[in-house]
Design an enzyme around this catalytic site. Structure first.
Site, mmCIF file in Angstrom:
data_model
loop_
_atom_site.group_PDB
_atom_site.id
_atom_site.type_symbol
_atom_site.label_atom_id
_atom_site.label_comp_id
_atom_site.label_asym_id
_atom_site.label_seq_id
_atom_site.Cartn_x
_atom_site.Cartn_y
_atom_site.Cartn_z
ATOM 1 N N GLU A 248 0.888 -1.176 0.000
ATOM 2 C CA GLU A 248 0.000 0.000 0.000
ATOM 3 C C GLU A 248 0.916 1.212 0.000
ATOM 4 O OE1 GLU A 248 -3.289 -0.082 -0.005
ATOM 5 O OE2 GLU A 248 -3.789 -2.100 0.641
ATOM 6 N N CYS A 282 -2.201 9.208 2.840
ATOM 7 C CA CYS A 282 -1.901 8.650 1.517
ATOM 8 C C CYS A 282 -2.989 9.021 0.524
ATOM 9 C CB CYS A 282 -1.728 7.155 1.613
ATOM 10 S SG CYS A 282 -3.111 6.379 2.447
HETATM 11 P P1 NAD Z 1 8.577 4.799 4.603
HETATM 12 O O1 NAD Z 1 8.491 3.960 3.382
HETATM 13 O O2 NAD Z 1 9.751 5.676 4.789
HETATM 14 O O3 NAD Z 1 8.548 3.864 5.918
HETATM 15 C C1 NAD Z 1 7.502 2.950 6.145
HETATM 16 C C2 NAD Z 1 8.006 1.818 7.033
HETATM 17 O O4 NAD Z 1 8.966 1.045 6.296
HETATM 18 C C3 NAD Z 1 8.719 2.282 8.299
HETATM 19 O O5 NAD Z 1 8.343 1.413 9.352
HETATM 20 C C4 NAD Z 1 10.186 2.107 7.941
HETATM 21 O O6 NAD Z 1 11.029 1.914 9.057
HETATM 22 C C5 NAD Z 1 10.142 0.866 7.081
HETATM 23 N N1 NAD Z 1 11.258 0.708 6.148
HETATM 24 C C6 NAD Z 1 12.066 1.675 5.621
HETATM 25 N N2 NAD Z 1 12.966 1.113 4.778
HETATM 26 C C7 NAD Z 1 12.715 -0.226 4.763
HETATM 27 C C8 NAD Z 1 13.277 -1.324 4.052
HETATM 28 N N3 NAD Z 1 14.288 -1.170 3.197
HETATM 29 N N4 NAD Z 1 12.751 -2.556 4.260
HETATM 30 C C9 NAD Z 1 11.709 -2.724 5.104
HETATM 31 N N5 NAD Z 1 11.139 -1.724 5.813
HETATM 32 C C10 NAD Z 1 11.619 -0.480 5.637
HETATM 33 O O7 NAD Z 1 7.229 5.617 4.658
HETATM 34 P P2 NAD Z 1 6.766 6.712 5.717
HETATM 35 O O8 NAD Z 1 7.550 7.959 5.482
HETATM 36 O O9 NAD Z 1 6.784 6.093 7.080
HETATM 37 O O10 NAD Z 1 5.237 6.913 5.304
HETATM 38 C C11 NAD Z 1 4.811 7.825 4.341
HETATM 39 C C12 NAD Z 1 4.453 7.122 3.043
HETATM 40 O O11 NAD Z 1 3.509 6.092 3.281
HETATM 41 C C13 NAD Z 1 3.796 8.059 2.058
HETATM 42 O O12 NAD Z 1 4.357 7.897 0.785
HETATM 43 C C14 NAD Z 1 2.339 7.604 2.064
HETATM 44 O O13 NAD Z 1 1.634 7.884 0.887
HETATM 45 C C15 NAD Z 1 2.464 6.154 2.320
HETATM 46 N N6 NAD Z 1 1.213 5.624 2.860
HETATM 47 C C16 NAD Z 1 0.434 4.820 2.065
HETATM 48 C C17 NAD Z 1 -0.788 4.348 2.539
HETATM 49 C C18 NAD Z 1 -1.691 3.477 1.704
HETATM 50 O O14 NAD Z 1 -2.630 2.918 2.238
HETATM 51 N N7 NAD Z 1 -1.450 3.319 0.423
HETATM 52 C C19 NAD Z 1 -1.198 4.682 3.838
HETATM 53 C C20 NAD Z 1 -0.378 5.504 4.598
HETATM 54 C C21 NAD Z 1 0.834 5.962 4.103
#
Ligand code: NAD
Length: 481
Positions: A248, A282
């Site tokens: 997502e 998001c």
């Molecule tokens: P992010 O991708 O930086 O981090 C998300 C999670 O992934 C965190 O827990 C982080 O520690 C972990 N992570 C980071 N690198 C990783 C890796 N290489 N392997 C595994 N895990 C890893 O995102 P964010 O800044 O926390 O959130 C914002 C983003 O999330 C925005 O782009 C937003 O649109 C998206 N989002 C999408 C939805 C949806 O339902 N589609 C909902 C909420 C947020």
């Protein structure tokens, strides 16, 4: 409600553990004060948590659906007792006003009750065979131990959908909360500890490297991820194509206001979905295309509504409309997108930058830029901040092409009272969610997912449980005619 920083500890095998890689401090983005301290977990910590999920899966997968339902209802009741604890933790580390944080936790409680009920509605099917005396039975079985990785913008709900769907299906789960919002997950783990058998739901804290160790663990059968496109792409490489995966991801969500719209309703909808949670959603509206005939009325209404929003520290003013942004990166990106729009000739008609009086808090005035060119950053990329771009259009086909012309496809919004436009736009918008004359694109009992760069797989609805099941075909020779 206390102001003491929350100490988080990894939770697996039914008990709490320190991490072996030191700790991560999390500061309140509204004040800079320490809000939580969490372990920086290593691959060894992750391995221990996954082993706990593997061990618990042996028995949890065999629990009867009604029993799992009972557990999930109990967990919902336990969480309902801790709404204020979870909500204040959310506000202090994520920034959204307290009342909004309470709403998030209450929605999570509803999701737990919903999936408790869905657990009892999983059925297989039988298939007649061409040969007499045979019957094919298709059974649905839990896929195995799951990794749930969550971002910070809805730190409880986005953990919650994975937790509820996976455990209702009979899977166990290891959750890696965002490093920016560990404290509310600690409170949730305390609720889990009070209700669920050891190992069914486990928590490991850390940043991306902890997440990477978790998704690459060979005993993980499925990864449920919510976060950025870049991390989603990295996870696709980490899981090496064998682990089941749902992503997502982010996107840039458009809104179309046609000449047949109820403009007042459109203004209200745009205000809510552009600025709630400081635009860190998001499915936030990033860019709006309003028909030339209603453009001025819409822009003036939206600017006035944005100016009227109360922005404040969400602990001091629980009913504020907008709180602090959460992290420096998206705060800076928002300011960059505003500057870029200005440079390209757009007019800032509301807001326009940081609220200096609330510094060092990450507060940005809700900002509307009118006449935003299609190539400005706000009209092309996900801002993830309290900023929305508006541009006029005259031709419906042209505006559909502009709305669809970005790499992601999560949610889109339409305001029109014309039936033909309603169905044309519902059909032509290439997004996983299309909300028409409302801006609440996601409800718990309908599937929610993105297209193209916004990912694949679904949460919410029966699909949000099915994604944790796999099928087994049992071909039976019983010999009866
Ligand atoms: P992010 O991708 O930086 O981090 C998300 C999670 O992934 C965190 O827990 C982080 O520690 C972990 N992570 C980071 N690198 C990783 C890796 N290489 N392997 C595994 N895990 C890893 O995102 P964010 O800044 O926390 O959130 C914002 C983003 O999330 C925005 O782009 C937003 O649109 C998206 N989002 C999408 C939805 C949806 O339902 N589609 C909902 C909420 C947020």
């Amino acid at each position: 409600m206390t102001n003491t920083p929350i100490t988080c500890r990894n939770f697996y095998a039914g008990t709490w553990h320190d991490g072996s890689g030191g700790v991560i401090d999390r500061a309140n983005p509204a004040t800079g004060e320490l809000a939580a301290v969490a372990p920086r977990s290593t691959a060894d910590d992750v391995d221990a948590a996954v082993k706990s999920a593997v061990e618990a899966f042996r028995t949890w997968r065999k629990t009867r659906p009604a029993e799992r339902a009972k557990y999930l209802h109990q967990l919902a009741d336990e969480c309902a007792q801790r709404v204020d604890d979870m909500a204040s933790a959310i506000t202090r580390e994520q920034g959204k006003p307290l009342n909004e944080a309470r709403g998030e936790v209450q929605k999570f409680v509803t999701a737990l009750h919903y999936y408790a009920e869905e657990a009892t509605r999983v059925f297989g099917r039988t298939i007649p065979n061409d040969a007499g005396g045979f019957l094919s039975i298709v059974e649905k079985e839990p896929i195995g131990p799951v990794a749930g990785i969550a971002p910070w913008n809805y730190p409880i709900e986005l953990i919650g959908w994975k937790l509820a769907g996976a455990t209702a299906a009979g899977c166990t789960i290891v959750i890696k909360p965002s490093e920016h919002t560990p404290g509310c997950a600690q409170v949730l783990s305390e609720c889990v500890a009070a209700v669920l058998p050891a190992g069914v739901v486990n928590f490991v804290y850390g940043d991306g490297s902890t997440g990477q160790a978790l998704v690459a663990h060979p005993a993980i059968a499925k990864v449920g991820f919510t976060g950025s496109v870049a991390t989603g792409q990295s996870i696709m490489r980490s899981v090496t194509g064998i682990t089941a995966l749902s992503l997502e991801l982010g996107g840039s969500c458009p809104m179309i206001v046609t000449k047949h719209a109820d403009v007042e309703a459109a203004v209200k909808g745009a205000t809510r979905r552009s600025f709630r949670n400081a635009g860190q959603i998001c499915i936030a509206i990033n860019r709006i295309y309003a028909h030339r005939d209603v453009y001025d009325e819409f822009v003036n209404g939206l600017a006035a509504a944005a100016d009227a929003l109360v922005v404040a520290d969400g602990i001091k003013d629980p009913a504020a409309d907008v709180g602090s942004m959460t992290i420096d990166e998206t705060f800076q990106r928002t300011l960059d997108h505003i500057a870029d729009a200005r440079e390209r000739g757009a007019s800032v008609v509301a807001g326009g930058g940081r609220i200096e009086d609330l510094s060092p808090g990450l507060f940005v005035r809700p900002t509307v830029v009118a006449d935003a060119p299609d190539d400005s950053l706000v009209m092309r990329e996900e801002t993830f901040g309290p900023l929305v771009g508006v541009a006029p259009y005259t031709d419906l086909d042209d505006v559909v092409a502009r709305a669809n012309g970005v790499p992601g496809g999560l949610a889109s919004y339409v305001y029109t009272q014309d039936t033909r436009e309603t169905f044309a736009l519902a059909s032509e918008l290439d997004f996983g969610n299309v909300a028409i004359n409302n801006v609440d694109a996601g409800i718990i009992n309908a599937p929610y997912g993105g297209r193209r760069e916004s990912g694949f797989g679904y949460e919410h609805g029966p699909e949000g449980l099915e994604s944790y099941l796999h099928l087994k075909h049992i071909r039976l020779h019983h010999g009866a005619r």
